[in-house]
Design a protein around this motif. Structure first.
Motif, PDB file in Angstrom:
ATOM      1  N   ALA A  16       5.870 -17.681  54.600  1.00  0.00           N
ATOM      2  CA  ALA A  16       5.707 -18.885  54.479  1.00  0.00           C
ATOM      3  C   ALA A  16       4.166 -19.073  55.668  1.00  0.00           C
ATOM      4  O   ALA A  16       3.450 -20.179  55.817  1.00  0.00           O
ATOM      5  N   LEU A  17       5.057 -18.913  56.768  1.00  0.00           N
ATOM      6  CA  LEU A  17       4.732 -19.265  58.440  1.00  0.00           C
ATOM      7  C   LEU A  17       2.926 -18.098  58.517  1.00  0.00           C
ATOM      8  O   LEU A  17       2.312 -19.237  59.266  1.00  0.00           O
ATOM      9  N   PHE A  18       2.721 -17.536  58.139  1.00  0.00           N
ATOM     10  CA  PHE A  18       1.083 -17.005  57.829  1.00  0.00           C
ATOM     11  C   PHE A  18       0.840 -16.834  56.499  1.00  0.00           C
ATOM     12  O   PHE A  18      -0.831 -17.049  56.427  1.00  0.00           O
ATOM     13  N   GLY A  19       0.815 -17.886  56.057  1.00  0.00           N
ATOM     14  CA  GLY A  19      -0.062 -18.187  54.839  1.00  0.00           C
ATOM     15  C   GLY A  19       0.205 -17.738  53.534  1.00  0.00           C
ATOM     16  O   GLY A  19      -0.780 -17.797  52.532  1.00  0.00           O
ATOM     17  N   PHE A  20       1.068 -16.960  53.459  1.00  0.00           N
ATOM     18  CA  PHE A  20       0.949 -16.062  52.348  1.00  0.00           C
ATOM     19  C   PHE A  20       2.028 -17.626  50.849  1.00  0.00           C
ATOM     20  O   PHE A  20       3.210 -16.830  51.075  1.00  0.00           O
ATOM     21  N   GLY A  21       1.550 -17.805  50.827  1.00  0.00           N
ATOM     22  CA  GLY A  21       2.801 -19.043  49.468  1.00  0.00           C
ATOM     23  C   GLY A  21       2.978 -18.269  48.318  1.00  0.00           C
ATOM     24  O   GLY A  21       4.211 -18.481  48.109  1.00  0.00           O
ATOM     25  N   ALA A  24       5.788 -15.979  49.671  1.00  0.00           N
ATOM     26  CA  ALA A  24       7.083 -16.892  50.770  1.00  0.00           C
ATOM     27  C   ALA A  24       7.201 -17.449  48.830  1.00  0.00           C
ATOM     28  O   ALA A  24       8.969 -17.504  48.943  1.00  0.00           O
TER      29      ALA A  24
END
Length: 57
Positions: A16-21, A24
Motif C-alpha cells: 500500500a505504501l508503494f501504491g500497489f492496491g 495490498a
C-alpha cells in the motif's frame, strides 16, 4: 499461524505504501482470514483444555 497473518499484514502495508492496491488488498484479506482462523483455533484449544480439567497456564 499468527506469524503468517502478521507477515501478510506487513506485505499489505508495504504494498500500500508503494501504491500497489491490488496486492495490498489481497494480502490484507489473507491476513484477516488467517487471523480469524487463529482466533478460532485458539478458542477451541482453550475450551478443550478447560474441559479436560487442566487450568490455563
Amino acid at each position: 499461524m499468527l506469524g503468517w497473518a502478521l507477515t501478510f499484514l506487513a506485505i499489505a502495508l508495504i504494498a500500500a505504501l508503494f501504491g500497489f492496491g491490488g496486492i495490498a488488498g489481497a494480502s490484507a484479506g489473507i491476513a484477516q482470514i488467517l487471523f480469524f482462523v487463529f482466533l478460532v483455533l485458539f478458542a477451541i484449544a482453550l475450551i478443550s483444555r478447560a474441559v479436560r480439567g487442566k487450568p490455563p497456564v
